[in-house]
Design an enzyme around this catalytic site. Structure first.
Site, PDB file in Angstrom:
ATOM      1  CG  ASP A  38      -5.745  -5.828   0.393  1.00  0.00           C
ATOM      2  OD1 ASP A  38      -5.798  -6.980   0.831  1.00  0.00           O
ATOM      3  OD2 ASP A  38      -5.140  -4.905   0.956  1.00  0.00           O
ATOM      4  CG  ASP A  43      -0.766  -6.383   3.959  1.00  0.00           C
ATOM      5  OD1 ASP A  43      -1.102  -5.420   3.234  1.00  0.00           O
ATOM      6  OD2 ASP A  43      -1.516  -6.877   4.820  1.00  0.00           O
ATOM      7  CG  HIS A  48      -1.761  -1.220   1.340  1.00  0.00           C
ATOM      8  ND1 HIS A  48      -3.041  -1.263   0.841  1.00  0.00           N
ATOM      9  CD2 HIS A  48      -1.520  -2.452   1.863  1.00  0.00           C
ATOM     10  CE1 HIS A  48      -3.559  -2.462   1.064  1.00  0.00           C
ATOM     11  NE2 HIS A  48      -2.650  -3.203   1.675  1.00  0.00           N
ATOM     12  CG  LEU A  49       3.440   2.030  -2.768  1.00  0.00           C
ATOM     13  CD1 LEU A  49       4.268   2.265  -4.020  1.00  0.00           C
ATOM     14  CD2 LEU A  49       4.366   1.745  -1.588  1.00  0.00           C
ATOM     15  CG  HIS A  74      -1.504   3.097   9.353  1.00  0.00           C
ATOM     16  ND1 HIS A  74      -2.530   3.595   8.576  1.00  0.00           N
ATOM     17  CD2 HIS A  74      -1.635   1.752   9.322  1.00  0.00           C
ATOM     18  CE1 HIS A  74      -3.252   2.588   8.104  1.00  0.00           C
ATOM     19  NE2 HIS A  74      -2.722   1.452   8.528  1.00  0.00           N
TER      20      HIS A  74
END
Lengths: 318, 420
Positions: free
Chosen positions: B151, B304, B59-60, B308
């Protein structure tokens, strides 16, 4: 008080009963007994905590626990300030960290926190230098409730815990009261039983030091005390129960159950009670029911907690 | 000009490799071949030579959540972590459900990292990830998407799942499915088990993952269309996949290093840095996953990578979002498993390079003549500690923060170009 004059209360915070040794617990109950005497005087106030500040930070609805802490602090002459959920910054989306730091900036000696998130009290305790008392966090812990229950049982059982059997009845899965009592009474040598439908038992309960029952008549046989838990009505809405009438038929503690227990059986309830749902009306009013003793023990126990936390460093050279 | 990497350790041998025009020319035991006159030498004594890793699940955060990560910082972390190719998930804001978003992502990657790591976007399976309407997959494929996934937002409907698989199959886009029964444990914070019971935290049972994985397996067999099970966390799911593979179902699967290393006890103390979806499970699950990657029942490893911001993980388990960063750490964590004899160097190459390359039809390097010259050198003896200042990702939300890791990527080439 304990005879050992070298005993020192070692804790900055009261987060869970699992942090307490048996010695800590019995010492605290002794201190509470000495404060109970104050509660019977015509003038119910001593200057012990004059100048200390206690913040009551209750993010979850509570009347009795909050009032109990408030009365306890005031009888020791501490100043109390309440921060409620409604109208506060919590409703404006402030993080627990920022609310905690804001409260700390007002230099309280103790913050009593009740919060719907398990672990919230511990989070504040790691963040802030003041003492934190867990007034109930999610489904996790409610240490002062367990201590006051212990206080009531100690009195009812003439000081002897070992070899007694206590049944905790009702919604164990979502109960911080059940978890804290399980840990504390197990440490003091009480045999524990749990009785609930499978939908209200927590994951991993088979690893707890308890016997598990789904049938109340079997569970109550020869017990020394029964602790009824409050059934939150939203459990039925969440699909954990078919309907409240069926729950009451299977799990409402009635007089016919108590005849199966020890003759001197005691009944506890953390309140507020749903009469006719988890406890029958006549049991709620019977002499065996300790509910009002628990309330009065609650004030004395919370006085002891506030006293021990705020005076733990007194007498040290500065 | 020819590049010669000398004295590298590769699968227990001492080798030299020659690289020209972005491709492997030869790999030979050290000293057996004399390099050409105009050769540029790189002495790799003491370092381990590995093919660049392919990460099929990251997740970019760009567009939309650039405060957590952006494509530039994510690709820098990938480069330093040994990843030459990364496949980024569609849960950006806006969601990658239209060709314009895919092209934007690829433009950003081209601007910041013209020599790679290469970015391969994954198309959203449904519009806005709403689980209801199919996305224009032909357009998305044309723009550069290499797979399709919902996802993070489990597909509740078997009917929709079937249609995504069918429509994607025409275009060669395989569904990567995050398997989680969305009705079984709403509001979960961790694995449902002994630890969640004591902490008083709502748990999610492992069977919820297996139930959805089995649905996908059944659809895959019925439709004869491949499906890829994302981040497997449970022993039960491993058993379902093993059963399906034995039947000849075209199912492939991935897991992450953290599921091979940690278990539910990492959540003790309400550790928000250990909160992840799917959750860390039991020691028995961890052991089953280790066997599954060793035996190839689980085909590949992925990070994955889910960055954050620090303030988002500071709070209660109810406040903190799910996810770990991984691009900076995954190769070191996997090397730790090699050191502990859980995996071999050859397993590592299979799990991080060859199999993901095969499954998603991406270029990968097996050091045969003509292969893309994508490789990194790892110092097996360097100990390091993940901390904000040692990580290239914008975020450092990893449960391995502050722990000593063994082995670190030191140099990385893609198509013969040295990234660092």
């Amino acid at each position: 008080m304990t005879n050992d004059t070298t005993y020192r209360w070692p804790h900055k915070d009261l987060l869970d009963v699992t942090q307490l040794s048996a010695e800590d617990t019995l010492h605290l109950l002794d201190v509470a007994a000495s404060f109970q005497e104050i509660n019977r005087r015509p003038v119910k106030k001593v200057p012990t905590l004059k100048g200390k500040t206690v913040v009551l930070f209750f993010v979850e609805n509570s009347t009795r626990t909050k009032t109990s802490f408030d009365v306890a602090a005031k009888r020791l002459s501490a100043d109390t300030f309440a921060l409620a959920k409604t109208g506060s910054s919590i409703n404006k989306g402030e993080s627990l960290k920022d609310t905690g730091l804001t409260l700390q900036a007002m230099a309280p000696d103790v913050i009593v926190i009740r919060h719907p998130s398990s672990g919230a009290a511990r989070f504040l305790a790691e963040l802030l230098p003041c003492s934190i008392v867990n007034g109930g966090d999610g489904w996790h812990a409610h240490p002062t409730q367990a201590l006051l229950d212990c206080y009531s049982l100690r009195h009812a059982w003439n000081g002897i815990f070992a070899g007694r059997t206590l049944l905790i009845l009702g919604d164990i899965a979502h109960s911080r009261v059940a978890r804290s009592n399980m840990h504390l009474l197990h440490m003091l040598g009480v045999h524990l039983r749990l009785c609930a439908p499978r939908t209200l038992l927590p994951a991993g309960v088979e690893h707890w030091p308890v016997e598990i029952f789904s049938d109340l008549k079997t569970a109550v046989r020869d017990v020394d005390a029964v602790m009824c838990l409050r059934l939150q009505l939203e459990r039925q809405q969440a699909g954990l129960l078919p309907d409240l009438a069926e729950y009451s038929r299977r799990y409402c503690l009635g007089r016919h159950h108590l005849t199966l227990a020890k003759p001197e059986v005691k009944v506890l309830h953390p309140g507020p009670m749903n009469r006719g749902l988890e406890i029958s009306n006549d049991i709620a009013d019977a002499p065996a029911c300790l509910v009002l003793d628990q309330v009065s023990a609650g004030v004395a126990t919370r006085m002891a907690v506030l006293y021990l936390l705020t005076t733990r460093n007194d007498g040290e050279l500065v | 000009m020819t590049l010669c990497i000398k004295n590298a350790r590769h699968l227990e041998a001492q080798v030299d490799i020659l690289v020209r025009d972005g491709r492997i020319l030869t790999m030979t035991p050290t000293g057996q071949q004399s390099p050409p006159e105009d050769c540029k030498f790189f002495d790799a004594t003491g370092l381990i030579l590995m093919p660049s890793a392919i990460d099929a699940h990251v997740h970019l955060r760009e567009p939309g959540y650039e405060y957590k990560e952006d494509i530039a910082s994510g690709l820098t972390a990938a480069a330093h972590g040994g990843f030459g190719s990364v496949m980024c998930m569609a849960n950006t804001k806006p969601v990658n459900d239209t060709a314009g978003i895919t092209r934007f992502m690829l433009d950003r990657a081209q601007q910041s990292h013209p020599y790679g790591p290469r970015l391969y976007p994954i198309a959203a399976a449904t519009m806005g990830l709403n689980g209801e309407e199919l996305t224009p997959l032909a357009e998305l494929k044309e723009a550069g998407c290499v797979a399709v996934s919902n996802d993070g937002r489990p597909l509740a409907s078997a009917e929709i799942t079937r249609r995504i698989m069918e429509y994607g199959a025409d275009l060669g886009l395989t569904l990567i499915d995050h398997c989680e029964d969305p009705h079984l444990a709403r509001g979960w914070r961790m694995h449902e088990g002994e630890t969640s019971g004591l902490l008083g935290v709502k748990g999610q049972p492992a069977c919820g993952e297996a139930i959805q994985a089995m649905r996908d397996i059944m659809l895959s067999e019925y439709l004869d269309i491949p499906v890829h099970i994302a981040h497997v966390s449970a022993a039960l799911t491993v058993d379902c996949i093993a059963w399906a593979k034995a039947r000849g179902v075209k199912v492939t699967a991935e897991t992450c290093p953290h599921y091979l290393i940690l278990d539910e006890t990492a959540m003790e103390g309400y550790n928000t840095l250990a909160k992840v979806s799917p959750p860390l499970r039991t020691e028995a699950d961890r052991a089953a996953l280790r066997r599954a990657v060793k035996e190839g029942i689980i085909d590949i490893l992925v990070t994955d990578h889910a960055p954050h911001a620090a303030h988002e993980k500071e709070g209660t388990l109810d406040e903190a979002p799910n996810g770990f960063t991984g691009l900076d750490l995954a190769i070191s964590l996997t090397w730790g498993l090699v050191r502990d004899n859980v995996l071999t160097e050859a397993d590592m190459q299979r799990l991080w390079s060859r199999r993901p390359g095969e499954i998603f039809s991406l270029p990968y390097n097996t050091f045969n003549p003509g292969d893309p010259a994508d490789f990194f050198l790892l110092d097996p003896n360097e100990d390091w500690i993940p901390a904000p200042e040692t990580l290239y990702s914008k975020s450092c939300n990893t449960p391995f923060l502050g722990q000593t890791l063994h082995g670190r990527v030191k140099h990385h080439w893609l198509a013969g170009h040295q990234l660092f």
